[in-house]
Design a protein around this motif. Structure first.
Motif, mmCIF file in Angstrom:
data_model
loop_
_atom_site.group_PDB
_atom_site.id
_atom_site.type_symbol
_atom_site.label_atom_id
_atom_site.label_comp_id
_atom_site.label_asym_id
_atom_site.label_seq_id
_atom_site.Cartn_x
_atom_site.Cartn_y
_atom_site.Cartn_z
ATOM 1 N N LYS A 83 47.648 -0.988 -26.586
ATOM 2 C CA LYS A 83 46.903 0.011 -25.826
ATOM 3 C C LYS A 83 47.185 -0.197 -24.353
ATOM 4 N N LYS A 84 47.368 0.885 -23.672
ATOM 5 C CA LYS A 84 47.544 0.813 -22.228
ATOM 6 C C LYS A 84 46.150 0.800 -21.606
ATOM 7 N N VAL B 152 40.423 -11.999 -30.706
ATOM 8 C CA VAL B 152 39.721 -10.737 -30.951
ATOM 9 C C VAL B 152 40.154 -9.699 -29.919
ATOM 10 N N LEU B 153 40.261 -10.118 -28.663
ATOM 11 C CA LEU B 153 40.693 -9.207 -27.601
ATOM 12 C C LEU B 153 42.115 -8.725 -27.856
ATOM 13 N N ARG B 154 42.966 -9.591 -28.372
ATOM 14 C CA ARG B 154 44.342 -9.213 -28.704
ATOM 15 C C ARG B 154 44.341 -8.012 -29.657
ATOM 16 N N GLY C 119 48.113 -6.039 -23.835
ATOM 17 C CA GLY C 119 48.105 -4.597 -23.629
ATOM 18 C C GLY C 119 49.509 -4.036 -23.622
ATOM 19 N N ASP C 120 49.591 -2.726 -23.730
ATOM 20 C CA ASP C 120 50.870 -2.037 -23.737
ATOM 21 C C ASP C 120 51.505 -2.086 -22.344
ATOM 22 N N GLU D 246 44.340 4.270 -22.360
ATOM 23 C CA GLU D 246 43.535 4.363 -23.577
ATOM 24 C C GLU D 246 42.231 3.586 -23.461
ATOM 25 N N LEU D 247 42.233 2.588 -22.614
ATOM 26 C CA LEU D 247 41.064 1.730 -22.456
ATOM 27 C C LEU D 247 40.883 1.438 -20.976
ATOM 28 N N LYS D 248 39.661 1.623 -20.487
ATOM 29 C CA LYS D 248 39.353 1.314 -19.091
ATOM 30 C C LYS D 248 38.158 0.378 -19.054
#
Length: 160
Positions: free
Chosen positions: A94-95, A86-88, A121-122, A44-46
């Motif tokens: 999300k993977k 915030v990053l959490r 992350g997931d 989901e996020l790269k």
């Protein structure tokens, strides 16, 4: 302070080091992985970051937040612990795929902090690291490093 849950999450993050001498194709291989359509569908996020000598966790957190939210607003004034919160939220279940290119940092504490920073992350999130150093690979890797070797001369010659 790291909790037991933090340590458990950190162990779940798979870190794949890609190791080889300069100009061997480590970063090219990482780019092929990063840009692959199958990989796009899986994560989901790269995030791609060139870290080189400057292994700045605050900068990595800001870059990840900007990628996840589309903006980092005025977060540069926050300390690392607040950025982690915030990053959490950005990484919440999300993977993600995080590629760190040109890594040469051998400070184990920085790697523990990095894994702690990206622990939200997931399951199935991955970190790929390109490095010239077997020592870096040993410090950070959670699986056997991928060592790139030169192609035999005859094969190189036939390709051109």
């Amino acid at each position: 302070m790291l909790t037991q849950d933090d340590l458990t999450n950190m162990e779940e993050i798979l870190v794949l080091p890609i190791v080889g001498v300069g100009d061997m194709g480590k970063t090219t291989l990482a780019k092929l992985i990063f840009n692959d359509e199958t990989v796009d569908a899986h994560f989901e996020l790269k995030l791609w970051a060139c870290v080189s000598d400057d292994f700045d966790l605050k900068w990595l957190a800001l870059k990840a937040i900007k990628t996840g939210k589309g903006s980092d607003g005025d977060l540069g004034i926050l300390d690392l612990e607040l950025l982690r919160k915030v990053l959490r939220v950005c990484l919440n279940v999300k993977k993600y795929l995080l590629v760190l290119a040109y890594v040469c940092n051998k400070d184990n504490r920085k790697w523990v902090e990095l894994k702690h920073l990206f622990a939200e992350g997931d399951v199935g999130s991955k970190i790929v690291v390109t490095t010239r150093s077997s020592q870096v690979a040993k410090i950070i890797g959670t699986i056997t490093p991928l060592y790139l070797e030169a192609l035999p001369y005859k094969i190189n010659y036939l390709c051109f």
